[in-house]
Design an enzyme around this catalytic site. Sequence first.
Site, PDB file in Angstrom:
ATOM      1  N   ASN A 290       0.840  -1.202   0.000  1.00 34.06           N
ATOM      2  CA  ASN A 290       0.000   0.000   0.000  1.00 34.06           C
ATOM      3  C   ASN A 290       0.873   1.249   0.000  1.00 34.06           C
ATOM      4  O   ASN A 290       1.824   1.354   0.762  1.00 34.06           O
ATOM      5  CB  ASN A 290      -0.890   0.008   1.240  1.00 34.06           C
ATOM      6  CG  ASN A 290      -1.472  -1.349   1.526  1.00 34.06           C
ATOM      7  OD1 ASN A 290      -2.243  -1.855   0.747  1.00 34.06           O
ATOM      8  ND2 ASN A 290      -1.055  -1.960   2.619  1.00 34.06           N
ATOM      9  N   HIS A 321      11.388  -5.704  -1.325  1.00 35.94           N
ATOM     10  CA  HIS A 321      10.359  -6.026  -2.331  1.00 35.94           C
ATOM     11  C   HIS A 321       9.216  -4.998  -2.269  1.00 35.94           C
ATOM     12  O   HIS A 321       8.863  -4.385  -3.276  1.00 35.94           O
ATOM     13  CB  HIS A 321       9.849  -7.453  -2.081  1.00 35.94           C
ATOM     14  CG  HIS A 321       8.735  -7.883  -2.997  1.00 35.94           C
ATOM     15  ND1 HIS A 321       8.921  -8.763  -4.024  1.00 35.94           N
ATOM     16  CD2 HIS A 321       7.420  -7.542  -3.033  1.00 35.94           C
ATOM     17  CE1 HIS A 321       7.775  -8.952  -4.662  1.00 35.94           C
ATOM     18  NE2 HIS A 321       6.846  -8.222  -4.071  1.00 35.94           N
ATOM     19  N   GLU A 322       8.660  -4.808  -1.087  1.00 40.01           N
ATOM     20  CA  GLU A 322       7.492  -3.915  -0.971  1.00 40.01           C
ATOM     21  C   GLU A 322       7.871  -2.477  -1.293  1.00 40.01           C
ATOM     22  O   GLU A 322       7.077  -1.733  -1.869  1.00 40.01           O
ATOM     23  CB  GLU A 322       6.885  -4.005   0.437  1.00 40.01           C
ATOM     24  CG  GLU A 322       6.460  -5.406   0.868  1.00 40.01           C
ATOM     25  CD  GLU A 322       5.547  -6.098  -0.130  1.00 40.01           C
ATOM     26  OE1 GLU A 322       4.775  -5.412  -0.815  1.00 40.01           O
ATOM     27  OE2 GLU A 322       5.628  -7.340  -0.233  1.00 40.01           O
TER      28      GLU A 322
HETATM   29 ZN    ZN Z   1       4.834  -7.796  -4.464  1.00 38.27          ZN
END
Ligand code: ZN
Length: 872
Positions: A290, A321-322
Amino acid sequence: MHTQRLILTLAAWGVAASPALAAFSPEQAPGRLPKNVIPLSYTIAIVPNVAALSLTGRESIVLKVRAATGTIQFNSLNEKLHDVRFDGKPVKKTMSNDKAQLTTIALIKPAAVGTHTLSFSYSGKIEESAQGLFAQPYLDPSGAKRTLLSTQMEATDARRMFPCWDEPAFRATFRLTATVPAGWAAVGNMPIAKRVVRGNLATITFQDSPRMPSYLIEFSAGELAQISATKNGTQFGVWAVRGLENNGATALANAEIILADYNEYFAYPYPLPKLDSIAVPGGFQGAMENWGAITYNDQTLLLSASSSIVNRQTVFSIQAHEMAHQWNGDLVTMAWWDDIWLNESFASWMAAKETDLRNPDWKWSEAQDEDKEDAMSADARVTSHPIQQHVTDELQATNSFDPQITYSKGQAILRMFEAFLGADKFRDGIRGYIKAFAYSNATTGDLWNALNFSSGQDVRAIAAGWTEQAGFPLVSVVASCDAAGARTLQLSQKRFLLQGVDKQQASWKIPLQIRSGSDAAAHALLLTHQDQTAPAGRCDEPLSANAGALGFYRTRYDAATLAVNTRNFGRLPDPDRIALLDDQWALVEAGIDPLPTYLALAASMGSDLDTTAWIQIAGALATIEYAERGTPGHEAFAAFARSLLKPAFEQLGWNAKPNETAAVQRLRRNVIRQLGTLGDPAIIEEARKRFAAFLSDHKSISPDDQAIILNIVAQNADAATFESLHAVARAGKDETETRRYYAALMAVRDPLLAQQAAQIALSSEIPPQADSLRLQLLQRLSDRHQQLSWHEFIDNSERLLKPFAANAPLIVAQYMPEAYWSGIPLSEVEAWVRAHVPAEMGENVDRGMETARFKLAEKDRLVRDTDAYLHR
Ligand SMILES: [Zn+2]
């Protein structure tokens, strides 16, 4: 590469200056919602009622009507709309259809082209699993029962919290207001603009978000606390349930480092004022990107004194990653769900690169080889699917998050292209892509165009074969030598399959990396046609046609070249050695080459401490050991496998040496674990001794080593030892220990103790925030107790799968057949699985069943060939 800011010719990169990168228009995206009405901005105010699991809301949406219309259609689910007004006036009719997840509004008279406002009140639900706005029960650090609210919107669940245009191409701004208990903290995508307390309630309004898709909305509220820091103008926060916030200290420091690196890589500064990381107990698996408010399962964000190096690696790599998604995914979003790989592969590729850069002694890029192999096994099935999958209906989108293909194959493909184009040109293409499509959406074709532009190569023509068709090639290498010993290669390709035939006769443009000799530099070669020839050093030098292990293809060498490679195995660069091991094992599994060709390589390792190579070998030996269980040849094979691993163990010993890298420590744990499973008496004896010391002082075994030692003890446990292990699990200080200790219990071999272990996995000893652990525990139990595990699974499947929410059908379809192939009749597994997933997931079931059938057939073949080899 990240330490100096490279000045790019970004001036040449205006959107207009590059006609190839045409601006995105919503018509490019498929999807069910009509494109004649587009949301511009939402104002949403919700009042959750946690006790009743319900919510009420008030919503106002500014719309752009692009073509005059008498109806307006958007997504809703389990919501009742009332007081619906269009430009302040009542509407003719409002129809909500939960099955179609749509609301259609009929206007009294058609809306003209231009800007309008739709407003309504509504009532809806708070979910009990991670879809939309959900309530998560948990035990706080003092053991008291609490609940917090959080959200999980991707792919299609924002509509469960508020009615909206819930497809990724509909970007809009969001102003969210929520009324919650005054003692609660609340986190959203943006900083808090206003907080008004009335009695025991607080009404919190967040600042307007930038233009973004609905699936990136985040809202969490509860008894949360944060630690924070500000760096280069960005406010960083790590949130956790009160009392655990200081366990976010490492994550906070990681976030600052990663964001600075990404600001430089993308040459586009992180555009939001703040970046929060929220540790949600239980809730969902993994993490969600998000925008400005990344949510993590708390086990993937928080670290305590109980945490191991594996936990620390998980935290860094998932953060990387995020955070990569904050650009690729959030700032630039895929146009439609068939390009989900653009988000996921990119984030995984970037995360591996960043994790490696900042933690060189983890050898992270090399360790990605295991993910690549996992993807190649999945992609070597006849039933595999392309990276880019057609998704007609967004409700199928969740099923296209196939981790092996969407994440791991895509990541490996990007790595192969980066090596082929050169890291700088690849990065320049990414920078151009991000700049051109910021705050907008893009397709795979747009990425290729940007890379074409930066590299001067026709990337699109090379890439199409890798993303638009399933599978990957096997490259056959046949060397010929002239009188002076100079080598010429003849190169051909066909699809590599573990079983079955390739009816499509697929072919690829393959970016090869060729190295002749163990010290020489590799050179790139694009294989475009059958029987292509290329010079490659001398015939007496080792040869790699996948130098650096950067390619997503297999290589089969002619017998003479394989013999040279086997003789020189110890001198090969580490990545070339792993490529050779991986390929030779796959060729054995596919029945193309005989088992001894692989075992000869494994036997050439001696006491070399190449972690990745040994982990590959340990995996292959474990596959054979599993096949041999219960057969007369098992003990002979176990003795043989121990003899292969023993020289490495003699070098490594039980205890870490000063200045040893994390990779070598990982190797030690792996070798000890394998020797324990293979029944090495000295290893079992030492593990027991260490466990006895552990019982009186938990500090006597480091968190890094606890799992392997407890597992070896559990495998060989009698009732009294099992009781000691169980007492250790019950007394776990936090969830990290709970997960580790309960997992060890599931390694028991004794059938009666296994029944106890199954009951424990289902018991209320497991705290509510670790609900997802139950399924993992039963899966571990399936290793030796297929019948028991299967029956507990099918008898309790609803409860076991609930924590996995929208991902549950994919788990059932693809992974259950892979877990229960060895002890349950495949017809029984297949019948149950098909009856428990939606009909449109038939292909996912086919994939799971293909793997199950392959493993069953492979088992018999491995036993026959292994026994023949050992009795030769
Ligand atoms: Zn992802």
